[in-house]
Design an enzyme around this catalytic site. Structure first.
Site, PDB file in Angstrom:
ATOM      1  N   HIS A  58       0.750  -1.115  -0.607  1.00 30.79           N
ATOM      2  CA  HIS A  58      -0.196   0.489  -0.079  1.00 30.79           C
ATOM      3  C   HIS A  58       0.463   1.856  -0.163  1.00 30.79           C
ATOM      4  CE1 HIS A  58      -3.547   2.051   1.598  1.00 30.79           C
ATOM      5  NE2 HIS A  58      -3.646   2.287   0.457  1.00 30.79           N
TER       6      HIS A  58
ATOM      7  N   GLU B 207       1.387  -0.341  -4.938  1.00 27.21           N
ATOM      8  CA  GLU B 207      -0.400   0.848  -5.312  1.00 27.21           C
ATOM      9  C   GLU B 207       0.434   2.117  -4.788  1.00 27.21           C
ATOM     10  OE1 GLU B 207      -3.989   3.407  -3.946  1.00 27.21           O
ATOM     11  OE2 GLU B 207      -2.656   2.826  -2.975  1.00 27.21           O
TER      12      GLU B 207
ATOM     13  N   ASP C 279      -1.036   6.361  -5.528  1.00 31.82           N
ATOM     14  CA  ASP C 279      -1.996   7.194  -5.565  1.00 31.82           C
ATOM     15  C   ASP C 279      -1.085   8.054  -6.902  1.00 31.82           C
ATOM     16  OD1 ASP C 279      -3.823   6.360  -3.627  1.00 31.82           O
ATOM     17  OD2 ASP C 279      -1.740   6.509  -2.714  1.00 31.82           O
TER      18      ASP C 279
ATOM     19  N   HIS D 235      -1.215  10.913  -2.409  1.00 33.15           N
ATOM     20  CA  HIS D 235      -2.405  10.367  -1.841  1.00 33.15           C
ATOM     21  C   HIS D 235      -3.184  12.143  -1.157  1.00 33.15           C
ATOM     22  CE1 HIS D 235      -5.136   9.305   1.454  1.00 33.15           C
ATOM     23  NE2 HIS D 235      -5.650   8.008   0.651  1.00 33.15           N
TER      24      HIS D 235
ATOM     25  N   GLU E 171      -3.355   4.329  -8.959  1.00 30.08           N
ATOM     26  CA  GLU E 171      -5.305   4.843  -8.332  1.00 30.08           C
ATOM     27  C   GLU E 171      -4.838   6.089  -8.582  1.00 30.08           C
ATOM     28  OE1 GLU E 171      -6.454   4.151  -4.006  1.00 30.08           O
ATOM     29  OE2 GLU E 171      -7.771   5.883  -4.463  1.00 30.08           O
TER      30      GLU E 171
END
Ligand code: G3P
Ligand code: MG
Length: 260
Positions: free
Chosen positions: A29, A56, A58, A70, A122
């Site tokens: 993450h 992942e 952002d 993020h 993302e």
């Protein structure tokens, strides 16, 4: 007496035969945010070092660049202040994103990862699909394996745009709540996977998603007891800040070679 053949039945997952360990895909993450400043190259390198087969990050589109970040504001993770999207790229690059790290570009993250792991991008905020699609098309033209990329978002219209621009890309539909019709929204998007929060996932949701042919990747799962709970529910993978906790207990197969 002729040779004796032993037939051993093993559970079959999306990644082939699991060995002794049960299967649960590890998705680092924001890199490995339990160990390093989130969404930085240090965090990506840490996730790779820990053996995460997938990770992942952002992404926002700011001042003509795809930056890996993020929050919509700068205060929590940098020494800057104000809204990220109001800033110039020069200002953003001057900030300390933790332990002296700079806010990275998406292309820098892709370069560090190379073919060592799969990446979930993302899309945060509006208007990110188009520049991400342009970058992906360039990477694919340069020979990067398409199956290593998964694009997700809470902004489902961005996913529709991504599907239009890069029809072959795998999509992940993020959700915060629990819809009355399960994962129908993700099926309608022709998504590969649905990404619910650990706060809003249960057996009914997981079974419904599987019946619709979707993978279920749950965020964010850090505690060993929660990992066990997710595996019992039958989820396919978890976003975690501590990749080593997942890898230690759960099989990963050849997951680093592609989302499947
Ligand atoms: O993509 C999974 C997870 O990262 C979604 O929530 O807020 O951590 O980006 P958030
Ligand atoms: Mg995220």
């Amino acid at each position: 007496m002729g040779p004796v053949t032993l037939f051993v039945t093993k559970p079959v997952s999306a990644y082939g035969n699991a060995m002794e360990k049960p299967y649960l895909l590890c998705i680092g993450h924001r890199g490995a945010m339990g160990h390093a400043p989130e969404n930085t190259l240090r965090s990506i390198r840490k996730a790779l070092e820990l053996g995460a087969p997938c990770m992942e990050v952002d992404v926002y589109y700011v001042d003509g660049r795809l930056v890996v970040f993020h929050d919509d504001r700068l205060e929590r993770t940098t020494d800057g202040s104000g809204y990220l999207c109001d800033k110039t790229f020069g200002y953003l690059r001057s900030l300390d994103a933790g332990e002296g790290e700079k806010i990275p570009l998406l292309e820098e993250v892709c370069e560090v990862i190379g073919s060592q792991a799969c990446l979930n991008i993302e899309l945060k905020g509006p208007d990110t699909a188009k520049p991400v699609a342009a970058l992906l098309s360039k990477l694919f033209a340069d020979g990067m394996a398409k199956e290593r990329f998964l694009v997700s978002s809470f902004y489902h219209l961005e996913l529709v745009e991504m599907r239009r621009l890069v029809p072959e890309i795998k999509l992940g539909a993020l959700i915060r709540g629990m819809p009355v019709d399960g994962s129908k929204f993700a099926e309608d998007l022709a998504a590969f996977s649905v990404h619910p929060s650990i706060d809003c996932v249960d057996k009914r949701f997981v079974d419904d998603a599987h019946e619709r042919g979707l993978r279920v990747y749950v965020y964010a799962v850090d505690h060993p007891e929660d990992l066990a709970k997710m595996q019992t529910l039958g989820v396919d993978g978890v976003f975690t800040g501590y990749p080593e906790r997942v890898i230690k207990k759960y099989a990963q197969g050849d997951a680093k070679n592609g989302w499947k």
